[in-house]
Design a protein around this motif. Structure first.
Motif, PDB file in Angstrom:
ATOM      1  N   ALA A   1       0.997  -1.035   0.289  1.00  0.00           N
ATOM      2  CA  ALA A   1      -0.155   0.064  -0.073  1.00  0.00           C
ATOM      3  C   ALA A   1       1.053   1.249  -0.171  1.00  0.00           C
ATOM      4  O   ALA A   1       0.457   2.137  -0.809  1.00  0.00           O
ATOM      5  N   ALA A   2       1.975   1.340   0.728  1.00  0.00           N
ATOM      6  CA  ALA A   2       2.972   2.429   0.856  1.00  0.00           C
ATOM      7  C   ALA A   2       3.337   2.818  -0.600  1.00  0.00           C
ATOM      8  O   ALA A   2       3.740   4.014  -0.793  1.00  0.00           O
ATOM      9  N   THR A   3       3.873   1.732  -1.093  1.00  0.00           N
ATOM     10  CA  THR A   3       4.602   1.599  -2.736  1.00  0.00           C
ATOM     11  C   THR A   3       3.474   2.283  -3.569  1.00  0.00           C
ATOM     12  O   THR A   3       3.886   2.891  -4.222  1.00  0.00           O
ATOM     13  N   ALA A   4       2.329   1.773  -3.425  1.00  0.00           N
ATOM     14  CA  ALA A   4       1.308   2.271  -4.499  1.00  0.00           C
ATOM     15  C   ALA A   4       1.066   3.638  -4.276  1.00  0.00           C
ATOM     16  O   ALA A   4       0.808   4.251  -5.233  1.00  0.00           O
ATOM     17  N   ARG A   5       0.792   4.006  -3.161  1.00  0.00           N
ATOM     18  CA  ARG A   5       0.704   5.320  -2.648  1.00  0.00           C
ATOM     19  C   ARG A   5       1.916   6.177  -3.429  1.00  0.00           C
ATOM     20  O   ARG A   5       1.683   7.694  -3.933  1.00  0.00           O
ATOM     21  N   LEU A   6       3.121   5.917  -3.228  1.00  0.00           N
ATOM     22  CA  LEU A   6       4.277   6.542  -3.546  1.00  0.00           C
ATOM     23  C   LEU A   6       4.265   6.664  -4.986  1.00  0.00           C
ATOM     24  O   LEU A   6       4.751   7.738  -5.488  1.00  0.00           O
ATOM     25  N   LEU A   7       4.307   5.565  -5.384  1.00  0.00           N
ATOM     26  CA  LEU A   7       4.328   5.541  -6.921  1.00  0.00           C
ATOM     27  C   LEU A   7       3.241   6.492  -7.750  1.00  0.00           C
ATOM     28  O   LEU A   7       3.617   7.344  -8.583  1.00  0.00           O
ATOM     29  N   ALA A   8       2.005   6.514  -7.236  1.00  0.00           N
ATOM     30  CA  ALA A   8       1.166   7.318  -7.875  1.00  0.00           C
ATOM     31  C   ALA A   8       1.548   8.786  -7.394  1.00  0.00           C
ATOM     32  O   ALA A   8       0.964   9.626  -8.360  1.00  0.00           O
ATOM     33  N   ALA A   9       1.976   9.131  -6.130  1.00  0.00           N
ATOM     34  CA  ALA A   9       2.312  10.618  -6.004  1.00  0.00           C
ATOM     35  C   ALA A   9       3.455  11.010  -6.857  1.00  0.00           C
ATOM     36  O   ALA A   9       3.777  12.031  -7.162  1.00  0.00           O
ATOM     37  N   ARG A  10       4.020  10.023  -7.400  1.00  0.00           N
ATOM     38  CA  ARG A  10       5.532  10.391  -8.270  1.00  0.00           C
ATOM     39  C   ARG A  10       4.854  10.348 -10.081  1.00  0.00           C
ATOM     40  O   ARG A  10       5.736  10.313 -10.695  1.00  0.00           O
ATOM     41  N   GLY A  11       3.621  10.264 -10.174  1.00  0.00           N
ATOM     42  CA  GLY A  11       3.026  10.589 -11.442  1.00  0.00           C
ATOM     43  C   GLY A  11       2.572   9.135 -12.063  1.00  0.00           C
ATOM     44  O   GLY A  11       2.084   9.216 -13.173  1.00  0.00           O
ATOM     45  N   ALA A  12       2.632   7.899 -11.433  1.00  0.00           N
ATOM     46  CA  ALA A  12       2.368   6.650 -12.035  1.00  0.00           C
ATOM     47  C   ALA A  12       0.768   6.580 -11.987  1.00  0.00           C
ATOM     48  O   ALA A  12       0.139   6.893 -11.064  1.00  0.00           O
ATOM     49  N   ALA A  13       0.089   5.809 -12.931  1.00  0.00           N
ATOM     50  CA  ALA A  13      -1.104   5.196 -12.764  1.00  0.00           C
ATOM     51  C   ALA A  13      -1.010   3.868 -12.301  1.00  0.00           C
ATOM     52  O   ALA A  13      -0.304   2.857 -12.763  1.00  0.00           O
ATOM     53  N   VAL A  14      -1.716   3.640 -11.139  1.00  0.00           N
ATOM     54  CA  VAL A  14      -1.161   2.458 -10.378  1.00  0.00           C
ATOM     55  C   VAL A  14      -2.621   1.371 -10.161  1.00  0.00           C
ATOM     56  O   VAL A  14      -3.524   1.836  -9.942  1.00  0.00           O
ATOM     57  N   ALA A  15      -2.166   0.071 -10.457  1.00  0.00           N
ATOM     58  CA  ALA A  15      -3.084  -0.926 -10.199  1.00  0.00           C
ATOM     59  C   ALA A  15      -2.630  -1.451  -9.071  1.00  0.00           C
ATOM     60  O   ALA A  15      -1.892  -2.052  -8.546  1.00  0.00           O
TER      61      ALA A  15
END
Length: 274
Positions: free
Chosen positions: A40-54
């Motif tokens: 969950a922490a990784t998903a939030r961080l990747l999204a914060a840095r611009g990724a569209a996250v599954a």
């Protein structure tokens, strides 16, 4: 796992605002086992840095949706997608759903271990049966292999991609009573190095991040004395948090680490070699 004087508190992390120009702008990330903890922490961080996250989950639909909602409130893009990554048909369906909803996968974070914490026996080796070892090792490696097998061909065809597997420091410094997990995570490290040699010529990097005791919800079941002892063994004198590990995963997945592949990065606060 943590203790306040030697570790950070385990409350809800501060919201991360999405950065459309971040490291992962225009990229699609699939994070397995992302309903809680490190995933969950990784998903939030990747999204914060611009990724569209599954945000993949097996059973925790409500928790996965909470991660998606947090990303959306911060201005990012995410979807929650169910799938057991130890089941080949479900993996095929999961990746197809990611591609339909968000696009081809550019970043794959293999966080799901394929087994719940309550399903793995923690006991001396002499008290374990073969089934206890087989269960953990097979499910862990199936979670890695089945997902990678589906995602990697598209990455190699496009000539780019990054895969990061979540291993464990136990693979290097085993502890009593954790034989199945140590063997499984050693298998993760071996698989990462092997995959890196195959994928590298096609522009795809494969790495692992190896945390030790991390203050996730599961760590609350570990006695306070044991958590304190683990923190005191670390050079940094604290336990790690999911956000600590997520930062290292994000680095390994990003183009900032463009010359890094086949690496198993310790994320243990200086415990293994302290």
């Amino acid at each position: 796992m943590d203790h306040e004087e030697t570790a950070r508190p385990t409350g809800t992390p501060p919201p991360l605002r999405a950065d459309a120009g971040g490291d992962f702008a225009g990229r699609v990330a699939l994070v397995t086992g992302a309903a809680r903890g490190i995933g969950a922490a990784t998903a939030r961080l990747l999204a914060a840095r611009g990724a569209a996250v599954a945000v993949n989950y097996r059973k925790s639909a409500e928790r996965a949706q909470e991660v998606v909602d947090a990303v959306t409130r911060a201005g990012g893009r995410a979807v929650a997608l169910q799938g057991d990554v130890t089941d080949a048909e479900q993996v095929d369906a999961l990746v197809a759903a990611v591609e339909a909803e968000l696009g081809p996968v550019d970043v794959l974070v293999l966080n799901a271990a394929g087994i719940g914490a309550h399903e793995a026996r923690i006991a001396p080796a002499t008290e374990l049966g073969w089934d206890d070892l087989e269960l953990v090792v097979v499910r862990q490696l199936k979670a890695l292999f089945l997902t990678t097998r589906v995602v990697l061909p598209g990455m190699t065809e496009r000539g780019r991609g990054s895969i990061v597997a979540v291993g464990a420091a136990l693979a290097r410094r085993p502890a009593p009573r954790f034989l199945p997990l140590a063997v499984a995570k050693a298998g993760v490290a071996a698989a990462v190095r092997s995959l890196a040699t195959e994928a590298g010529p096609h522009g795809v990097r494969v790495n692992a991040v190896e945390p030790n005791l991390v203050l996730t919800e599961l760590a609350h079941g570990v006695p306070e004395q044991q958590r304190r002892a683990a923190a005191e063994r670390a050079a940094l004198r604290r336990n790690g948090t999911p956000e600590d590990v997520a930062e290292i995963i994000a680095f390994a997945a990003s183009e900032r680490a463009g010359y890094l592949t086949g690496a198993c990065l310790l994320a243990d606060g200086g415990t293994t070699f302290a």
